[in-house]
Design a protein around this motif. Structure first.
Motif, PDB file in Angstrom:
ATOM      1  N   TRP A 133      -4.181  27.513  20.798  1.00  0.00           N
ATOM      2  CA  TRP A 133      -4.063  26.195  21.430  1.00  0.00           C
ATOM      3  C   TRP A 133      -2.780  25.521  20.951  1.00  0.00           C
ATOM      4  N   ASP A 165      -7.583  23.041  27.169  1.00  0.00           N
ATOM      5  CA  ASP A 165      -8.721  22.428  26.471  1.00  0.00           C
ATOM      6  C   ASP A 165     -10.028  23.120  26.848  1.00  0.00           C
ATOM      7  N   ARG A 168     -10.110  26.328  24.994  1.00  0.00           N
ATOM      8  CA  ARG A 168     -10.459  26.070  23.591  1.00  0.00           C
ATOM      9  C   ARG A 168     -11.971  25.943  23.425  1.00  0.00           C
ATOM     10  N   VAL A 174     -10.331  29.120  17.031  1.00  0.00           N
ATOM     11  CA  VAL A 174      -9.193  28.405  17.619  1.00  0.00           C
ATOM     12  C   VAL A 174      -8.044  28.398  16.619  1.00  0.00           C
ATOM     13  N   ASP A 176      -4.617  26.435  16.087  1.00  0.00           N
ATOM     14  CA  ASP A 176      -3.811  25.310  16.582  1.00  0.00           C
ATOM     15  C   ASP A 176      -2.351  25.591  16.222  1.00  0.00           C
TER      16      ASP A 176
END
Ligand SMILES: CC(C)(COP(=O)(O)OP(=O)(O)OC[C@H]1O[C@@H](n2cnc3c(N)ncnc32)[C@H](O)[C@@H]1O)[C@@H](O)C(=O)NCCC(=O)NCCS
Ligand SMILES: Nc1ncnc2c1ncn2[C@@H]1O[C@H](COP(=O)(O)OP(=O)(O)OP(=O)(O)O)[C@@H](O)[C@H]1O
Length: 232
Positions: A133, A165, A168, A174, A176
């Motif tokens: 993400w 999103d 995710r 996930v 980031d």
């Protein structure tokens, strides 16, 4: 065998994460590379795409003009769906073949880097699923910076995919990637630990070693039965 799904949005950092896996001796099947192969001049995919989109998408040497086809499909959802429909079967068999080659070599953990993992409903074959993400501003900046495209083109490409999103929310893990490469490496260390945990029994039986163990057990079982019955 453990098939790890690696997905995300365009320019969210999948290839960067793939490279970290490769540097740790975990093989990666790259769906973008498979998709390139199935669109090479003279292949079945190439013939069908030329039949549907016309010869104006070809370069003088007969190869597909990828930026031109990209401009067509990323600004027209109908044409994009058509291209996806044509190429999907070739891409999935290409991915299957790559997995088979790695299975034969005995790899127990294989990462599948598939940008359209959810869109193409291939997520049911992978566990865990890692979503890379990134925040929307960083994604746009990195995409424009990497490909040198206009902001409008970049937005079209981002909007051609399931919103990041939503991806995710479907992830098991996930990452980031909105921060620095050092931040990414730090998160990756934990992900690598999770991904390389001992295989479950199901995963073991699906690995080459598991399949050979099952075969060996059957052969030994048959030999023991034959010996036992021949002694009666
Ligand atoms: C349209 C094409 C010719 C454009 O080629 P180009 O070299 O400019 O881009 P490239 O293939 O490197 O893709 C870059 C990124 O675009 C995104 N993308 C590619 N195809 C699609 C698509 N059909 N829908 C949404 N996003 C896509 C992915 O995030 C990919 O990583 C090419 O992307 C293509 O053939 N796409 C259809 C095949 C496909 O679905 N590929 C994705 C593999 S799952
Ligand atoms: N943490 C980071 N910090 C700075 N730049 C980064 C970071 N992660 C990735 N990048 C850069 O962002 C760009 C996009 O990354 P990458 O090519 O890995 O994305 P991708 O998800 O594989 O893209 P695509 O969907 O097009 O295949 C690249 O130029 C890469 O070098």
């Amino acid at each position: 065998m453990r098939l790890v799904g690696l997905t995300g949005g365009i320019a969210s950092g999948k290839s960067t994460v793939s490279n970290l896996f490769k540097a740790n001796n975990i093989p990666v099947v790259d769906a973008d590379l498979v998709a390139r192969d199935v669109l090479k001049k003279g292949t079945g995919g190439w013939k069908k795409v030329v039949a549907s989109f016309g010869e104006e998408i070809l370069l003088a040497n007969g190869e597909v003009d990828r930026p031109k086809l990209g401009q067509i499909v990323f600004s027209d959802p109908g044409k994009r769906q058509l291209l996806n429909r044509i190429l999907a079967p070739y891409i999935s068999s290409g991915i299957f073949f790559e997995i088979l080659k790695l299975w034969i070599k005995g790899f127990k953990v294989i990462v599948l880097d598939i940008p359209l993992l959810f869109e193409a409903k291939m997520d049911k074959w992978t566990k865990p699923i890692i979503v890379v993400w990134v925040d929307p501003e960083t994604q746009l900046r990195r995409l424009v910076g990497r490909d040198g495209t206009s902001e409008e083109d970049a937005r079209n490409r981002i909007n051609a995919q399931m919103p990041l999103d939503i991806k995710r929310s479907k992830a098991d893990i996930v990452i980031d990637n909105s921060g620095s490469l050092d931040d990414l490496s730090e998160q990756f260390r934990k992900v690598l630990f999770q991904v390389t945990r001992p295989l479950t029994w199901t995963e073991f039986w699906l690995s080459r070693q598991g399949a050979f163990s099952a075969l060996a057990s059957v052969i030994v079982g048959v030999l023991i039965c034959r010996k036992t019955f021949s002694n009666l």
